[in-house]
Structure formats: C-alpha cells, structure tokens
Design a protein around this motif. Structure first.
Motif, mmCIF file in Angstrom:
data_model
loop_
_atom_site.group_PDB
_atom_site.id
_atom_site.type_symbol
_atom_site.label_atom_id
_atom_site.label_comp_id
_atom_site.label_asym_id
_atom_site.label_seq_id
_atom_site.Cartn_x
_atom_site.Cartn_y
_atom_site.Cartn_z
ATOM 1 N N GLU A 184 39.887 -24.517 -80.993
ATOM 2 C CA GLU A 184 39.392 -23.645 -79.926
ATOM 3 C C GLU A 184 40.521 -23.310 -78.958
ATOM 4 O OE1 GLU A 184 35.683 -23.732 -76.764
ATOM 5 O OE2 GLU A 184 36.545 -25.616 -77.449
ATOM 6 N N ASP A 185 41.424 -24.269 -78.754
ATOM 7 C CA ASP A 185 42.506 -24.110 -77.789
ATOM 8 C C ASP A 185 43.840 -24.405 -78.480
ATOM 9 O OD1 ASP A 185 44.192 -24.006 -75.639
ATOM 10 O OD2 ASP A 185 43.337 -25.728 -74.573
ATOM 11 N N MET A 186 44.620 -23.376 -78.738
ATOM 12 C CA MET A 186 45.907 -23.550 -79.414
ATOM 13 C C MET A 186 46.898 -24.336 -78.560
ATOM 14 S SD MET A 186 46.149 -22.286 -82.526
ATOM 15 C CE MET A 186 47.884 -21.886 -82.779
ATOM 16 N N ASP A 187 46.702 -24.360 -77.245
ATOM 17 C CA ASP A 187 47.638 -25.070 -76.373
ATOM 18 C C ASP A 187 47.649 -26.569 -76.638
ATOM 19 O OD1 ASP A 187 48.293 -22.680 -75.203
ATOM 20 O OD2 ASP A 187 46.931 -22.915 -73.501
ATOM 21 N N ARG A 188 46.601 -27.083 -77.284
ATOM 22 C CA ARG A 188 46.548 -28.520 -77.591
ATOM 23 C C ARG A 188 47.435 -28.881 -78.767
ATOM 24 N NH1 ARG A 188 40.519 -29.597 -78.688
ATOM 25 N NH2 ARG A 188 41.401 -31.596 -79.340
ATOM 26 N N TYR A 189 47.968 -27.873 -79.448
ATOM 27 C CA TYR A 189 48.803 -28.123 -80.624
ATOM 28 C C TYR A 189 50.183 -27.508 -80.385
ATOM 29 C CZ TYR A 189 44.520 -29.540 -82.945
ATOM 30 O OH TYR A 189 43.348 -30.206 -83.290
ATOM 31 N N PRO A 190 51.197 -28.346 -80.116
ATOM 32 C CA PRO A 190 52.523 -27.803 -79.793
ATOM 33 C C PRO A 190 53.193 -27.089 -80.964
ATOM 34 C CG PRO A 190 52.596 -30.190 -80.025
ATOM 35 C CD PRO A 190 51.153 -29.806 -80.066
ATOM 36 N N LYS A 191 52.803 -27.437 -82.191
ATOM 37 C CA LYS A 191 53.419 -26.814 -83.369
ATOM 38 C C LYS A 191 52.335 -26.190 -84.246
ATOM 39 C CE LYS A 191 55.412 -30.602 -84.765
ATOM 40 N NZ LYS A 191 56.222 -31.523 -85.578
ATOM 41 N N THR A 192 52.681 -25.096 -84.916
ATOM 42 C CA THR A 192 51.735 -24.471 -85.838
ATOM 43 C C THR A 192 51.923 -24.959 -87.267
ATOM 44 O OG1 THR A 192 53.217 -22.588 -86.132
ATOM 45 C CG2 THR A 192 51.513 -22.383 -84.443
ATOM 46 N N ARG A 193 52.969 -25.728 -87.520
ATOM 47 C CA ARG A 193 53.177 -26.319 -88.845
ATOM 48 C C ARG A 193 53.414 -27.814 -88.646
ATOM 49 N NH1 ARG A 193 51.830 -25.479 -93.937
ATOM 50 N NH2 ARG A 193 52.328 -23.260 -93.717
ATOM 51 N N ILE A 194 52.419 -28.613 -89.080
ATOM 52 C CA ILE A 194 52.495 -30.069 -88.902
ATOM 53 C C ILE A 194 53.274 -30.704 -90.052
ATOM 54 C CG2 ILE A 194 51.159 -32.162 -88.495
ATOM 55 C CD1 ILE A 194 50.793 -29.948 -86.382
ATOM 56 N N SER A 195 53.047 -30.200 -91.258
ATOM 57 C CA SER A 195 53.728 -30.679 -92.465
ATOM 58 C C SER A 195 53.626 -29.552 -93.492
ATOM 59 C CB SER A 195 53.068 -31.964 -92.985
ATOM 60 O OG SER A 195 51.859 -31.660 -93.675
ATOM 61 N N PRO A 196 54.271 -29.710 -94.645
ATOM 62 C CA PRO A 196 54.182 -28.639 -95.652
ATOM 63 C C PRO A 196 52.747 -28.290 -96.056
ATOM 64 C CG PRO A 196 55.951 -30.134 -96.216
ATOM 65 C CD PRO A 196 55.237 -30.762 -95.054
ATOM 66 N N LYS A 197 51.822 -29.228 -95.927
ATOM 67 C CA LYS A 197 50.437 -28.975 -96.331
ATOM 68 C C LYS A 197 49.475 -28.839 -95.151
ATOM 69 C CE LYS A 197 50.467 -31.078 -100.942
ATOM 70 N NZ LYS A 197 49.783 -32.053 -101.832
ATOM 71 N N ILE A 198 49.962 -28.954 -93.934
ATOM 72 C CA ILE A 198 49.090 -28.889 -92.753
ATOM 73 C C ILE A 198 49.637 -27.844 -91.784
ATOM 74 C CG2 ILE A 198 48.071 -30.154 -90.818
ATOM 75 C CD1 ILE A 198 48.608 -32.747 -92.357
ATOM 76 N N ARG A 199 48.808 -26.866 -91.447
ATOM 77 C CA ARG A 199 49.213 -25.869 -90.459
ATOM 78 C C ARG A 199 48.076 -25.630 -89.455
ATOM 79 N NH1 ARG A 199 47.559 -20.396 -91.599
ATOM 80 N NH2 ARG A 199 46.434 -20.224 -93.584
#
Length: 801
Positions: A184-199
């Motif tokens: 709901e809030d993109m600000d809670r996630y500093p990165k848009t790519r967490i790992s090769p399989k997680i975005r």
C-alpha cells in the motif's frame, strides 16, 4: 436439511407426525398447524442484504483478476469474492488451497490459475499447501494477502507472523519461482529489488504485475501488503494509528453516475445518490477508510482535500443537546410475566449486537431473566444481523432463537434486512408490533451495478405492516430525526429503543436501560439523551417534528433557476423570462424545464436553450393531442434531451467546477485550513499517452475560467476539443435522440405510451466519460432498438384491430 441449520420449528413438525398423541400435548398440533400456515404465507422475494468487503478493504483490489482468468477461493474474508463475479472457480477448506489445481492441471487446456489465501490461513496450514504445489510442479500464482490480522473473526493477531520481506525470503528458499510484493505504501520499502526472485511493485501497477507473473513457470507469489481496513479503523479510533490527512470528494454536478469509481474501488463508501438530474455518486465520509482506489475512476468529478495539522471535520450542529426531564412513563406497558420476545434486525457493524447487549444488561439490572442469541456470521462485514432476546420474570426454558410467529417486538433498524422471509416468518399480524427505521442504506449491488433495481422504502415498510400489527406499529425515519437532533446518526439504535420503550413495547424500567448505557461506558451522555429523545418523539411527536424542521426551505425550481442566472449570467435573465413565456402548460413539466433552460443558457447561449424548448414543446403538444391528459413523455424528453445537449466536454467541465458550490463546500466541511486539488485526466493529454490523473491545486482555477469562457468555440471549426471521436459521437447523439422521439409521436396512443416512456428514457443509461461512455452508448442504442421493435409491434397490432 442438506444445508444451513436444523431449526426447532422443523423438528416440531416432524415430531408432531409421530409423537403428537404419545406426548400428551394437544397444543403441539395447534402450534404445528400455525407453523404450516406461516410457511405457506406468500412473501415476495426481495434482494438480500449480503455481506461485503469493508470500505477500503485490501481484498477490493487484491481479488481482482485479469480478464478471462480464474482463481481458487479459500477460508477468510476474501471468500466473499464469490458474491462479486471475480472468477472464483472453487472454495476449499483451510489448508486445501491449491489442491484442486494439482488434480485438474494435467487434464485441462488452461496452463495457469490464481489462488487466493490470507496470511492467517498461511500460518495456520496453507504454507504446506504452497509447498505441495511447488512439489507437484504446477503453474499457479498464490495471491497472499498480508494484512497482519485474522480479520474475519475480529482482528486477532496472526500467530507466528513475519515481516513481508522475511516471508518473501522464506518462500524464495522453499522454491517459488518469483515473489512480487505489492505494498500500500512504497515508502516502507527502500529498494524495489530485494533479490533476483523478489521485487517490489506499486499498487497502481497491480494489474500489470498479474499479467507478467502468470507467464512465469512454476509456483509464484504476489504478496499483497495492505492492512485490514477494519483494523485500521479500530486503531485510528484508539489513537494507535495516524489518520491520513487526505479526503476525497465528488463534484455532483460533474459526476455522471456511471459507477466506474465503484467498479474500480469495489468500495461501499462510494454511494449512489438520487438527484433531479438522475443518479450521481458521493463519498460517504464517515465510513470512508481512505483507501483512495476510487480516484482511479475515469471521471473529472473528483477532488482531494488535504488537511492541515489540527484541522478536523466540521461537526453538524444538532438542534438540541438533551432533556432536563424524562418523558412520563407509557400509559400501557407490556409485562414479562410470560416470555416476551424481541427481534432486533439491522446491518453488521451498525450496533445491532450492542443494542441487544444493552437490553440484556438492563434485564439483569431489573432482576429479570433472559436468553438471547446474536446471529452474525459474516454480517460483521455489512450483511444482515439478527439478535433474538427473550425476557421473563422467571427463568426462561425456551430456545434462544425465536420461532415462527412468536415475535412480540420487531425492532427493525433496516427495512431490507427485516423483510427477508426468515425474519418475516417470525412475525405474526396478531402478535408482533414493529418499530421500524425507514432510512435507506445502500446495498453492495446498488453501489457496484448502476442498473440494479431495488424496492422503495415505502414498499418495504408496507411489507412490515402486512405481517405485524399495523395499528400499533411505529414507522419513522429515525436516522434523519437523530441526525437533525444531534448532528450525526450514530445513536440511532438507542433512539429507537427509546421509541419502543415509550410505545410500551419493552418490559423493563427506563432507569435500568439508562444504567445499562452507563455500564457500557461508550458515549454515555449522548446515548442517554438519544434514549430520552426517542421516548419524547413518541410522547410529543409534534413538538419534536417542529423542532427539527427549522432549516431553510428549498427554493422553487423557477427561483433556483433565476438565482443561478443572477449569479453567473445576469444579462441573460430577460432572455430566460422570454423563453419561460413559451413553456408548455403543466406544473410538473415547468419544474423540469426551469433549471434546464437556465443551465443550457449557461452551457451555450439563449438560442441553444431555445432549440431545446422548441422540441420539448412539440412533443408536449403532440402527446396531448394523441393521448389527452398525458404529459409523461414530454417530461421524460425534457429530462434526457437536456442530458444529451449538455454533454460534458472540456468547456462544460470547467464551467461546472467554477459555478457549482462543490469546491467551496469541500472546504466548509472542515474546521481549519485545507488545501484542495482537482483530479483531472484531460482527454487531449490522455491521447498523448498520459495514463494517470493530474493533481491540480487552486492555482489551476484561472485556467478553468479561461476554458469556460471559450465555450463559444463549441462545435465550430476552431473547436480543437470537438474534433475528438467522442465529441463527434456526443453531438451526433442529440440528432439521434430527436429522431427517435419524433418517430414515436405519429403512432402514440394509450396502449403503447408506457413503452414510449421507456424509449424516451434510454439516455439515462448513457453515462460516464471516454471509454466508459463509449461502451454505454453502444448498450443504450441496442436497448433503444429492442424497445422500438416492441413499440412498433404494439402499433401494428393496434392498427390491425
């Protein structure tokens, strides 16, 4: 029965066949005979009040599917998606999510499905379901809603819950092909790519996320991170969660009532309202959970308001605060020497169970005995709630659910829920007295389907009267009375308890009920006042009605039209009066014409309004000649020809934003400073590829003023906006409709008059903007052709005779 509950009335009917004589109960045969009579009563079916997602619920978005896809259902609030035509193909037990697809996948052509599952179910057992699907090698996407609460049963904490990123890493380790977190809030996630399989992808891109992930082989996960709306509401009330500063409003004048915002948001706070210009849409501010999905509606009628620190909603001032003395006791009041049975019926989340609890507490304070049963189920999500309460001086040895025909008092907080067959079956015209609230509460079907037809409140009230004691019933719009008295309707249920008490229908002491309100400890003073004013309304109705009718009267249609012209085009007032002298006779028709002629003068000019009036006058004259005494066709034509002639192009949208009071009213709705913003998606910029609305502040108002002044270009060679395909289509609709109505007039007679009215009202279905309107134009033209075929057959049949 093969479904639902086994009820005492069903058991009694069976026992009476085999054990009536042996039991030595001759009264049993009489009782069972009455059961059969009640079951045989004809009860007209009405639309049910079904449970639905709460306003702002994450499931409103998360359960959406790309067109043509299907999904598996499961246990949780998201199971309600089955009511919403959201592609649910099956429903499994908790922990069985995905199992049907493991069995089906090898034998069907479809190569991918979605499967809904909640985080509470995941930590209960669905984690093993996902592991099983990974092991089986199927292609599917689990939509895992992460709302951090067991929302279906009251918002309990999920045991074992991890953060969304930790959960995504766990799923990655277990072998899923891809995880997309949609927060709901993109600000809670500093990165848009967490790992090769997680975005991480924004909620606005959710549809594209689904389209992309279904192409990935194996088991994939969409982790939809949005808090439960009901839990948000609880935490905001308790001060545990900050309330957002942004509010959404709709400009009624610009709104077309197309329902697109309701389709996009699936939200029950996006409510239909009926106006003299047809159905419109409004945001029900007190129930809005500020999800903002409605802003995706393809419409220029939205505005947002941002509140400064300390700004609060302006509280409507009621006409009174309290009563210094309680009204006299009722002249006649039922006792509880024999079991006295109350049936409370309303909507989940509006305090029905609380009202029942107050009465049960009052029973204990009074030294009496009671049994009660609250039937809620999923109804805490906006469905029907029924509370059964039996009061007696001695211990109660009866079932806690009221049987057929045994209700003494029907306390109806909502008419639609009350007229369900099962509830009416518990009433009897020789025994049951009803105290009913006639206020209308929109159903989910009305919000999401603009063509949904529902009974009028008067018809529902008549059904209540039919199966209860009409001579003693109290039928009032208590919601309206309470709002006028106190400024908001939150204490309506307690007000109705007061009305029922003063009508002699509650066998308790008033002091006990007021003490129960104090024991409950919530809004004590306001609820006690509401209880006393409910009593006063029955004791002195004229006095209360006189008190709440002090507001300003609505000006007559003619005066309202003159006021509008005086404010925005004073030089046109003489022209308006000249046109008024040409109005066809008939008060009802004149009331329709006055505001519309004024609006068309403001829309374009006096000549344009004159062409409208000429056509309506022609229809009125020929209708009177063909069907003496009838004027409905002219009235219908006046309504819907205006709609087509006043199509909302760029000039008109600008004018309405300037001349309608919505902009000022949005600021007046708050005490304190606010910033207001137009939410616009100009067709010109849309054609150039702009996909989202522009948020434009008050600085844009001069641009609207300049655009509104350019209305003289409308339809000319210099009208750059008028060259668009939609504008050409809108101009063409005016001629199409005039030809349609003109074709009806030669063969018009009393027999086909009703069909003619339906044809003339077809433009009511032409709503919305751009793609939405394009679709509705096609549907409405097809409907006009269908009705015209019926009309012509009736005309041919009349000529043959």
């Amino acid at each position: 029965p093969v479904h639902s509950e086994m009820q005492a009335d069903q058991i009694a009917r069976i026992l009476s066949k085999y054990l009536g004589e042996r039991l030595g109960r001759p009264d049993l045969a009489e009782r069972v005979q009455r059961l059969f009579e009640i079951e045989a009563r004809p009860v007209e079916t009405t639309p049910p009040r079904t449970p639905y997602f709460c306003s702002g619920c994450p499931h409103n978005t998360s359960t959406n599917l790309p067109e043509g896809d299907i999904a598996g259902g499961g246990i949780g609030c998201h199971a309600m998606a089955m009511y919403m035509n959201r592609g649910i193909a099956w429903l499994t037990h908790m922990g069985g999510e995905g199992a049907p697809w493991m069995g089906l996948a090898p034998f069907v052509d479809r190569d991918h499905i979605f499967q809904n599952v909640g985080d509470g179910t995941y930590y209960h057992s669905a984690s093993k379901s996902i592991q099983a699907c990974i092991a089986s090698g199927v292609n599917m996407t689990f939509k895992l809603l992460y709302n951090a609460a067991v929302a279906m049963t009251g918002g309990q904490e999920v045991i074992g819950v991890r953060s969304p990123i930790d959960l995504a890493r766990q799923l990655e380790a277990e072998g899923v092909s891809e995880v997309v977190i949609v927060p709901e809030d993109m600000d809670r996630y500093p990165k848009t790519r967490i790992s090769p399989k997680i975005r991480v992808a924004p909620k606005a891109d959710y549809n594209q996320v689904m389209l992309d992930i279904k192409k990935v082989p194996g088991v994939t996960i969409i982790l939809f991170d949005q808090q439960c709306a009901a839990q948000k509401r609880r935490q905001r009330k308790r001060g545990q969660l900050e309330t957002p500063k942004q509010r959404v409003f709709i400009n009624e004048a610009v709104c077309e009532g197309c329902g697109d915002c309701g389709v996009k948001s699936n939200c029950l706070s996006v409510v239909p309202i009926e106006t003299d210009y047809g159905r419109k849409t409004a945001i029900h501010q007190s129930s809005c959970n500020m999800d903002y999905s409605c802003l995706q509606g393809d419409c220029p009628s939205f505005m947002t308001v941002e509140l400064a620190e300390g700004t609060r909603p302006a509280r409507k001032k009621g006409v009174t605060t309290g009563l210094t003395e309680s009204p006299p006791e009722p002249a006649h009041k039922r006792d509880a020497a024999t079991p006295y049975k109350l049936l409370l019926v309303g909507i989940g989340g509006t305090g029905v169970v609380t009202a029942d609890q107050l009465l049960v507490t009052a029973v204990q304070i009074d030294g009496k005995h009671a049994v009660h049963l609250d039937q809620t189920g999923l109804a805490q999500k906006g469905g029907a709630v029924v509370s059964n309460l039996t009061i007696c001086e001695s211990p109660v040895a009866w079932a806690n659910k009221i049987s057929a025909g045994e209700t003494d008092l029907l306390l109806s907080f909502d008419l639609l829920a009350s007229v369900a067959r099962e509830n009416l079956n518990r009433c009897h015209p020789e025994r049951t007295v009803a105290v009913a609230n006639t206020a209308k509460f929109n159903t989910a079907q009305e919000v999401t389907n603009i063509r949904a037809m529902f009974p009028e409140q008067q018809a529902l009230a008549e059904k209540i009267n039919q199966y209860t004691r009409r001579d003693r019933n109290v039928i009032i719009n208590s919601e309206q009375v309470v709002e006028e008295l106190f400024g908001d309707p939150m204490t309506n249920n307690v007000f109705m308890m007061g009305a029922a008490y003063q009508a002699g229908l509650i066998p308790l002491r008033a002091e006990s009920i007021e003490e129960a309100i104090q024991v409950n400890g919530v809004a004590v003073d306001q609820n006690i006042r509401a209880f006393r004013w409910g009593r006063k309304f029955i004791h002195s109705p004229d006095e209360v009605n006189a008190l709440i009718r002090r507001g300003p009267e609505t000006p007559h249609a003619r005066q309202a039209a003159l006021d509008k012209l005086k404010n925005f085009a004073p030089s046109a007032m003489a022209s308006f009066e000249a046109l008024e002298a040409r109005f066809p006779k008939g008060e009802a028709l004149a009331d329709i014409l006055h505001p519309r002629v004024a609006d068309l003068i403001l829309y374009q000019n006096t000549a344009y309004a004159g062409t409208y009036l000429d056509f309506v006058s022609e229809v009125a004259e020929k209708e009177h000649r063909q069907t003496p005494g009838r004027s409905e066709l002219a009235e219908t034509t006046a309504r819907w020809l205006f709609k087509l002639m006043a199509y909302k192009d760029e000039y008109e949208v600008a004018r309405l934003w300037l001349q309608d009071p919505a902009w000022a009213q949005a600021a007046a709705a708050f005490d304190g400073p606010v910033k207001r913003y137009y939410q616009l998606h100009p067709p010109v910029l849309r054609a150039m590829g702009m996909k989202k609305k522009l948020k434009l502040g008050g600085w844009f108002t001069p641009m609207l003023r300049m655009l509104a002044r350019m209305k003289f270009l409308r339809g000319s060679a210099l009208d750059i906006f008028g060259r668009a395909a939609m504008r050409r289509e809108e101009r063409g609709l005016i001629g199409w409709y005039r030809e349609l109505v003109t074709g009806l007039l030669p063969g018009l007679n009393h027999d086909n008059h009703g069909v003619a009215l339906e044809i003339a009202a077809v433009p009511d279905g032409i709503r919305g903007f751009e793609e939405v309107k394009e679709r509705m134009i096609a549907e409405s033209k097809a409907e006009a052709a269908r009705l015209l075929d019926i009309y012509n057959r009736k005309d041919a049949s009349k000529q043959a005779v």
